[in-house]
Design an enzyme around this catalytic site. Structure first.
Site, PDB file in Angstrom:
ATOM      1  N   CYS A 113       0.811  -1.224   0.000  1.00  0.00           N
ATOM      2  CA  CYS A 113       0.000   0.000   0.000  1.00  0.00           C
ATOM      3  C   CYS A 113       0.845   1.276   0.000  1.00  0.00           C
ATOM      4  O   CYS A 113       0.329   2.354  -0.270  1.00  0.00           O
ATOM      5  CB  CYS A 113      -0.940  -0.003   1.197  1.00  0.00           C
ATOM      6  SG  CYS A 113      -1.851  -1.530   1.359  1.00  0.00           S
ATOM      7  N   HIS A 145      -3.504   6.754   2.887  1.00  0.00           N
ATOM      8  CA  HIS A 145      -3.858   5.454   2.317  1.00  0.00           C
ATOM      9  C   HIS A 145      -5.260   5.091   2.782  1.00  0.00           C
ATOM     10  O   HIS A 145      -5.589   5.223   3.964  1.00  0.00           O
ATOM     11  CB  HIS A 145      -2.845   4.399   2.769  1.00  0.00           C
ATOM     12  CG  HIS A 145      -3.278   3.001   2.483  1.00  0.00           C
ATOM     13  ND1 HIS A 145      -3.830   2.639   1.262  1.00  0.00           N
ATOM     14  CD2 HIS A 145      -3.277   1.874   3.251  1.00  0.00           C
ATOM     15  CE1 HIS A 145      -4.143   1.357   1.296  1.00  0.00           C
ATOM     16  NE2 HIS A 145      -3.823   0.866   2.489  1.00  0.00           N
ATOM     17  N   ASN A 178     -10.226  -0.867   0.082  1.00  0.00           N
ATOM     18  CA  ASN A 178      -8.770  -0.714   0.141  1.00  0.00           C
ATOM     19  C   ASN A 178      -8.168  -1.278  -1.145  1.00  0.00           C
ATOM     20  O   ASN A 178      -8.228  -2.477  -1.389  1.00  0.00           O
ATOM     21  CB  ASN A 178      -8.256  -1.463   1.377  1.00  0.00           C
ATOM     22  CG  ASN A 178      -6.744  -1.375   1.539  1.00  0.00           C
ATOM     23  OD1 ASN A 178      -6.019  -1.032   0.607  1.00  0.00           O
ATOM     24  ND2 ASN A 178      -6.270  -1.703   2.732  1.00  0.00           N
TER      25      ASN A 178
HETATM   26  O1  UT7 Z   1      -3.620  -1.718   3.717  1.00  0.00           O
HETATM   27  C1  UT7 Z   1      -3.432  -2.365   4.918  1.00  0.00           C
HETATM   28  C2  UT7 Z   1      -4.414  -3.469   4.959  1.00  0.00           C
HETATM   29  N1  UT7 Z   1      -5.054  -3.796   6.157  1.00  0.00           N
HETATM   30  C3  UT7 Z   1      -5.675  -2.995   7.021  1.00  0.00           C
HETATM   31  O2  UT7 Z   1      -5.617  -1.801   6.979  1.00  0.00           O
HETATM   32  C4  UT7 Z   1      -6.491  -3.704   8.040  1.00  0.00           C
HETATM   33  C5  UT7 Z   1      -6.550  -3.001   9.371  1.00  0.00           C
HETATM   34  N2  UT7 Z   1      -7.515  -3.665  10.255  1.00  0.00           N
HETATM   35  C6  UT7 Z   1      -8.845  -3.513  10.102  1.00  0.00           C
HETATM   36  O3  UT7 Z   1      -9.305  -2.817   9.217  1.00  0.00           O
HETATM   37  C7  UT7 Z   1      -9.716  -4.182  11.140  1.00  0.00           C
HETATM   38  O4  UT7 Z   1      -8.911  -4.842  12.080  1.00  0.00           O
HETATM   39  C8  UT7 Z   1     -10.745  -5.198  10.546  1.00  0.00           C
HETATM   40  C9  UT7 Z   1     -11.792  -4.455   9.751  1.00  0.00           C
HETATM   41  C10 UT7 Z   1     -10.052  -6.222   9.671  1.00  0.00           C
HETATM   42  C11 UT7 Z   1     -11.458  -5.911  11.671  1.00  0.00           C
HETATM   43  O5  UT7 Z   1     -12.113  -4.978  12.506  1.00  0.00           O
HETATM   44  P1  UT7 Z   1     -11.877  -4.981  14.084  1.00  0.00           P
HETATM   45  O6  UT7 Z   1     -12.717  -3.917  14.625  1.00  0.00           O
HETATM   46  O7  UT7 Z   1     -10.403  -4.894  14.341  1.00  0.00           O
HETATM   47  O8  UT7 Z   1     -12.455  -6.367  14.487  1.00  0.00           O
HETATM   48  P2  UT7 Z   1     -11.760  -7.504  15.342  1.00  0.00           P
HETATM   49  O9  UT7 Z   1     -10.764  -8.238  14.494  1.00  0.00           O
HETATM   50  O10 UT7 Z   1     -11.304  -6.923  16.651  1.00  0.00           O
HETATM   51  O11 UT7 Z   1     -12.949  -8.442  15.614  1.00  0.00           O
HETATM   52  C12 UT7 Z   1     -14.047  -8.093  16.488  1.00  0.00           C
HETATM   53  C13 UT7 Z   1     -15.094  -9.171  16.405  1.00  0.00           C
HETATM   54  C14 UT7 Z   1     -14.493 -10.574  16.518  1.00  0.00           C
HETATM   55  O12 UT7 Z   1     -15.427 -11.380  17.215  1.00  0.00           O
HETATM   56  P3  UT7 Z   1     -15.200 -11.774  18.761  1.00  0.00           P
HETATM   57  O13 UT7 Z   1     -13.882 -12.509  18.764  1.00  0.00           O
HETATM   58  O14 UT7 Z   1     -15.128 -10.457  19.487  1.00  0.00           O
HETATM   59  O15 UT7 Z   1     -16.377 -12.605  19.062  1.00  0.00           O
HETATM   60  C15 UT7 Z   1     -14.381 -11.048  15.100  1.00  0.00           C
HETATM   61  O16 UT7 Z   1     -14.436 -12.448  14.988  1.00  0.00           O
HETATM   62  O17 UT7 Z   1     -15.694  -9.129  15.120  1.00  0.00           O
HETATM   63  C16 UT7 Z   1     -15.572 -10.414  14.476  1.00  0.00           C
HETATM   64  N3  UT7 Z   1     -15.443 -10.192  13.052  1.00  0.00           N
HETATM   65  C17 UT7 Z   1     -16.493 -10.009  12.239  1.00  0.00           C
HETATM   66  N4  UT7 Z   1     -17.798 -10.012  12.480  1.00  0.00           N
HETATM   67  C18 UT7 Z   1     -18.625  -9.789  11.431  1.00  0.00           C
HETATM   68  C19 UT7 Z   1     -14.301 -10.104  12.314  1.00  0.00           C
HETATM   69  N5  UT7 Z   1     -14.596  -9.879  11.037  1.00  0.00           N
HETATM   70  C20 UT7 Z   1     -15.949  -9.835  10.960  1.00  0.00           C
HETATM   71  C21 UT7 Z   1     -16.855  -9.613   9.903  1.00  0.00           C
HETATM   72  N6  UT7 Z   1     -18.173  -9.578  10.200  1.00  0.00           N
HETATM   73  N7  UT7 Z   1     -16.467  -9.413   8.644  1.00  0.00           N
END
Ligand code: UT7
Length: 328
Positions: A113, A255, A285
């Site tokens: 990125c 980004h 993204n």
């Molecule tokens: O260019 C660089 C590329 N990458 C990035 O910039 C990614 C940066 N990270 C993110 O954008 C975020 O971490 C995500 C969008 C990927 C995830 O969001 P988050 O707020 O960090 O969620 P989390 O990983 O802390 O997960 C919270 C909860 C979890 O459930 P439990 O364990 O609390 O029960 C996940 O399993 O949300 C769950 N979860 C989802 N639920 C519904 C994770 N993905 C999903 C989903 N839909 N798609």
């Protein structure tokens, strides 16, 4: 020493939209969850017959037309991508051929990125030294080919597209210029965002395919934290180096990774949201393409005007990060 400036920009998004409602049908998620946690409503997906160099050519044609230039005027091509047409030959060589450029210097740059900011800095150096006059810098991705549409952690985020800029030697009387770029890499954190297979470490095999290691693997939470930290640090370094207070910056073009990451940066700096370019809701993204698409859209819709100060800040797999401060 000469100075370089952005002469024109272009971008391309494929026609097909993949909405959050579409993704609801593919993995265990909801359209609301995706929007709330990322700010994304839809992303664009390449048609089966489209490849990365096609995107590059479409974006480049627009930039050439807007600059009133022909492909023969281009001295060098850099394509920032992690989803090139092939590992070899480079996508930049395909673009050189498809555009009908002279047999010029053309190569791909792999910084995920941060790729566009890395490439912009390289173009800037070649112009400063007087080596070249007109350089085509492109960021382009067909990420849909390396996304696992069974992995809800990643498939909600990524989209396809391309953006580009023609970087030209600035004339004496022109005040448009790239002031400086600041580039970093921290390979110790490389494991946080990777494509495990397909390289020399783990060539594609039946086992790889069974384990789905040919797709992006991401530790989202860790990436999130590092993203906010590095976007802020890189932006601060650019301002400090040029002794320019943040208040003088007209536009921050970060980004486009996740709206919550952008919001954390906005909160840190206390800048008005209206001064930050965002395309995340309709592009998702697009990795190396995200900054040049955002830049091009804000220029073509009239928000970014000639003479304004623009701060680009990026981070990505590597982990790489970087910023550029420029006057458009
Ligand atoms: O260019 C660089 C590329 N990458 C990035 O910039 C990614 C940066 N990270 C993110 O954008 C975020 O971490 C995500 C969008 C990927 C995830 O969001 P988050 O707020 O960090 O969620 P989390 O990983 O802390 O997960 C919270 C909860 C979890 O459930 P439990 O364990 O609390 O029960 C996940 O399993 O949300 C769950 N979860 C989802 N639920 C519904 C994770 N993905 C999903 C989903 N839909 N798609």
């Amino acid at each position: 020493m000469y100075r370089s400036r952005i002469r024109s920009t272009g971008s391309y998004l494929p026609e097909k939209k993949l909405t959050n409602q579409d993704i609801e049908k593919m993995v265990d998620t909801t359209a609301e969850w995706i929007y709330e946690r990322t700010g994304i409503k839809e992303r664009r997906i390449a048609a089966p017959n489209e490849v990365t160099s096609d995107f590059c050519v479409e974006a480049a044609k627009l930039a050439l037309q807007r600059a009133n230039m022909t492909p023969h005027d281009i001295d060098m091509i850099i394509v920032a991508t992690v989803t090139g047409d092939h590992v070899m030959p480079s996508t930049a060589c395909m673009v050189q051929a498809k555009l009908g450029c002279r047999p010029i210097f053309a190569f791909d740059l792999s910084a995920a990125c941060t790729g566009f900011v890395y490439s912009l800095s390289i173009a800037d150096q070649f112009i400063k030294t007087g080596f070249y006059k007109n350089i085509l810098v492109i960021g382009a991705e067909v990420l849909s080919r390396i996304v696992n549409y069974k992995d809800r952690n990643t498939c909600i985020l990524f989209g396809d597209g391309a953006g580009c800029a023609i970087i030209t030697r600035a004339e004496e009387h022109e005040d448009s210029q790239i002031f400086s770029s600041h580039l970093y890499a921290d390979g110790l954190l490389g494991h946080l965002l990777e494509l495990p297979a397909g390289g020399s470490k783990l060539p594609i095999s039946q086992e790889v395919l069974e384990q789905e290691l040919q797709y992006i693997n991401m530790k989202g939470k860790e990436i999130f934290k590092n993203a906010v930290r590095t976007l802020v640090e890189c932006a601060e370094t650019a301002l400090k180096t040029n002794n320019i207070p943040l208040e003088q910056v007209d536009w921050l073009v970060p980004h486009q990774a996740n709206m919550r990451i952008t919001e954390a940066v906005i909160k840190h700096f206390g800048i008005p949201t209206e001064k930050v370019v965002s395309t995340i809701d309709y592009t998702g993204n697009t990795s190396g393409a995200s900054i040049p698409i955002a830049l091009d859209h804000a220029i073509t819709d009239g928000r970014i005007k000639r003479g304004q100060l623009i701060l680009l800040s990026a981070f990505g797999a590597g982990l790489t990060s970087g910023s550029s401060l420029l006057r458009y």
